[in-house]
Design an enzyme around this catalytic site. Structure first.
Site: not given
Length: 712
Positions: A183, A232, A241, A295, A377, A411
């Site tokens: 960021n 994070h 990231y 994620r 996350e 699954e």
């Protein structure tokens, strides 16, 4: 020698850029040229021109695009951002000499109308996700405004200033999320652009300074002591990231090379170390380990990459590393096989509870979580069912694409490597769930070629002592003390990958193709083969095997994706421990990189012995490699034959006898809580000696200590 190389590179670049024909350019002019060149590097002209032709049909007289919803506030796929991206593409075409629209008056008029529309909207576009207006929009605006400096017609100054105002609608870089990892580098990039546009030396200095300060070993978000990457919080993000951080660093490095703001040689050297010994290590060809993208696993095509960034990073590295980069590029581009120039290695990233075991024939990784690290996350509606992604998750890759886009069809209660309850359906996680693990005894010991890793699981009312012995071209997987208080069945998943080709089952003498969609096996020993991976189960266990279609949809794991049903054939292999198991155990051996069932018959496992597998000690020996790995869950003594190994604290130990009576001993503290020393006594062939291993501390805690031991 490395730093000397960097000084030569940077000195050459500085002289080359600043001394052409004796003309001294200002820092602003140099950076402006770099931004323009970088911004124009994509897309391809033919592709761009086709898009421009379409945009002419969409742009309205007032400068809006008729297909966009400017009132959209979505967290992802925010529509107003498309307006800015389209204007950016239009400015590229207007200033690119090879474009059919170069210096086109109609295109210029559309650019100006589009900027006027954006800056005059009575209801300013806003998103529920801060990222759009803090990073995406201002970066694009900076690029397009600098690009228009190279046009025949310029953006009127008052309109340029209004667009620049939108670059200030960003979050602060002094606190989260703006100060964190990628960021920070993203925001700094548009700060640099704004500084160039306004010739603001203070802003330029501030932007470069904050980026420079981020190029360091940290305990927060960023590059860790072991060359893994956190974002994070202490969450593994080697890619995702980590990739965005590298892209930002590379861009800033290119912008400021040859100026008084250039990175120091030692900073570029650290970036090089992270790329070569972190980022690239979690890839097999052009495919990425699914466990290092956070994620992002819930996004289409997320585990496949290209060589673009690696080529860019190669350009800022020194000559000594150029061939290593080129080898990686060739593997990614498919010009060389995925095994090309791959050296055998084992690395445990103790700051991230992550292990890789690499041979030319394969890449295997292990991802767990402890009280020190964060489970994968969920956020922005992504990774809705990824609760078990750090419960000892394994990536087992030969070609690299074994798991590519399989995730809607998984699954998710059966992540490869994990021991988990068969919760069905898994409860979808609410937005932004990022929990730490809840056990300390998680870690690894490594000598650089082989290693032992451990995860003492205690989650979801399920306990299991799980250990992995990465010895040579095999991985011996052990589980003990498996106990649960659950209504669901507890399974240890061996693998769940794309079904490709036949599945064969048998023994060391004969293998037969499975002729049904599923089967159960409760007698051992048994061999199973599929897609260049062999599996050996040395004793009777309740094994279940499935090779059939598993329908699913991306929307099942990503709330922003399509609900269209996708059919995918899946290979699924797991051990069923039943409901409410008490002190159950498992053992199996992975043999990746086996080209055929015929080759599997040639594999010799006679030298591998599971010496012990219980709640106190797990141990494996490999006579062919003269290796012994031991997991001590508590202080104690391990005996094998007439030999003994005693430690006074829980730890991991791996020994290798390299000459008669001479051993290399590697030890680590998986809890990272012990202080002082671990006392070790080794007794072999009647000869015994005591040794003290001083434990590392701070951000070296958990790393491997190595010591030669001579019993002669």
């Amino acid at each position: 020698m490395i730093l000397k190389g960097w000084f030569v590179v940077l000195f050459f670049l500085f002289c080359n850029i600043n001394s052409s024909f004796g003309f001294q350019k200002s820092d602003f002019e140099i950076i402006q040229e770099r931004v323009f060149e970088n911004y124009q590097s994509s897309p391809a002209t033919d592709e761009m021109d086709k898009d421009i032709s379409i945009l002419f049909t969409l742009i309205q007289p007032n400068g809006s695009f008729k297909d966009l919803n400017y009132a959209d506030k979505s967290m992802t796929k925010w529509e107003p951002d498309k307006h800015i991206k389209r204007l950016g593409k239009m400015t590229k075409a207007y200033t690119r000499a090879s474009s059919d629209f170069y210096q086109d008056d109609k295109l210029y008029d559309g650019i100006i109308r589009g900027m006027n529309y954006w800056t005059s909207l009575k209801q300013e576009p806003i998103s529920d996700n801060w990222w759009w207006l803090s990073i995406s929009v201002p970066k694009e605006i900076g690029g397009m405004l600098i690009t228009m400096k190279y046009g025949e017609k310029q953006v009127p100054k008052d309109l340029e200033n209004k667009m620049i105002e939108w670059m200030n609608k960003t979050v602060s870089i002094t606190k989260s999320p703006g100060k964190d990892g990628s960021n920070l580098t993203d925001i700094a990039q548009h700060m640099i652009m704004q500084a160039v546009l306004t010739e603001n030396s203070d802003l330029l200095n501030k932007a470069v300074s904050v980026v420079s300060e981020s190029v360091r070993i940290t305990k927060g978000d960023g590059i860790q002591r072991d060359l893994s990457f956190h974002a994070h919080g202490p969450e593994l993000y080697m890619h995702g990231y980590g990739r965005e951080y590298l892209l930002g660093i590379r861009n800033v490095a290119v912008y400021i090379v040859g100026t008084s703001f250039s990175f120091k040689p030692e900073q570029i050297a650290l970036i090089s170390e992270f790329v070569r010994n972190g980022y690239l290590r979690s890839m097999r060809g052009k495919y990425i380990d699914y466990s290092v993208i956070g994620r992002g696993i819930a996004r289409v095509n997320a585990t496949r990459t290209n060589s673009g960034l690696v080529k860019q990073l190669k350009a800022i590295d020194i000559e000594d590393h150029q061939q290593e980069y080129q080898d990686a590029i060739d593997r990614i581009d498919g010009k060389k096989p995925v095994s090309y120039k791959i050296e055998p290695r084992n690395i445990h990233y103790w700051r991230s509870d992550y292990t890789i075991h690499q041979r030319p024939e394969f890449l295997v990784s292990l991802n767990s979580s402890s009280t020190r690290t964060v489970r994968t996350e969920s956020g922005n509606g992504e990774n809705l069912t990824g609760q078990f992604l750090t419960e000892g998750a394994m990536y087992i890759a030969v070609k690299g694409d074994e798991y590519f886009n399989i995730f809607p069809n998984w699954e998710w209660n059966k992540i490869p490597g994990s021991t988990t309850p068969e919760i069905n359906p898994l409860k979808k996680r609410t937005n932004w769930v990022a929990e730490r693990g809840n056990v300390d005894f998680v870690g690894g010991v490594s000598d650089g070629l082989n290693g032992v890793s451990v995860y003492q699981m205690n989650a979801y009312n399920t306990r299991a002592n799980k250990a992995w012995f990465f010895f040579g071209d095999k991985v011996i997987c052990l589980g003990a003390g498996i106990t649960a208080d659950r209504v669901e069945t507890i399974n240890t998943t061996v693998n769940q990958s794309r079904l490709r080709g036949d599945v064969s089952i048998g023994n060391e003498n004969e293998m037969q193709v499975m002729n049904s969609n599923s089967t159960k096996i409760d007698k051992g020993p048994i061999w199973i083969y599929h897609d260049q991976i062999g599996y050996f189960f040395p004793n009777s266990q309740d094994i279940e095997l499935s090779a059939q279609n598993q329908p699913g949809a991306w929307a099942d794991i990503n709330g922003n994706s399509s609900k269209k049903t996708i059919n995918e054939e899946v290979f699924k292999l797991y051990i069923n421990h039943g409901k409410n198991p008490k002190n159950e155990k498992y053992s199996y051996i992975l043999m990746p990189g086996i080209e055929s069932t015929s080759a599997l018959k040639e594999v010799d496992l006679t030298g591998i012995d599971v010496e012990r597998n219980d709640e106190k000690i797990q141990a494996v020996s490999d006579k062919g490699l003269n290796l012994l790995g031991v997991v001590f869950y508590e202080e104690g003594t391990f005996e094998w034959g007439e030999n003994k190994l005693t430690v006074d604290k829980p730890c991991l130990v791996m020994l290798q006898e390299y000459s008669e009576g001479k051993w290399n001993v590697n030890l680590s503290d998986p809890t990272q809580l012990l202080k002082g020393t671990v006392k070790l006594n080794l007794k072999v062939d009647g000869k015994s000696k005591n040794f003290n291993f001083s434990l590392p501390d701070d951000d070296y805690a958990g790393s491997t200590i190595s010591k030669p031991i001579d019993l002669n």
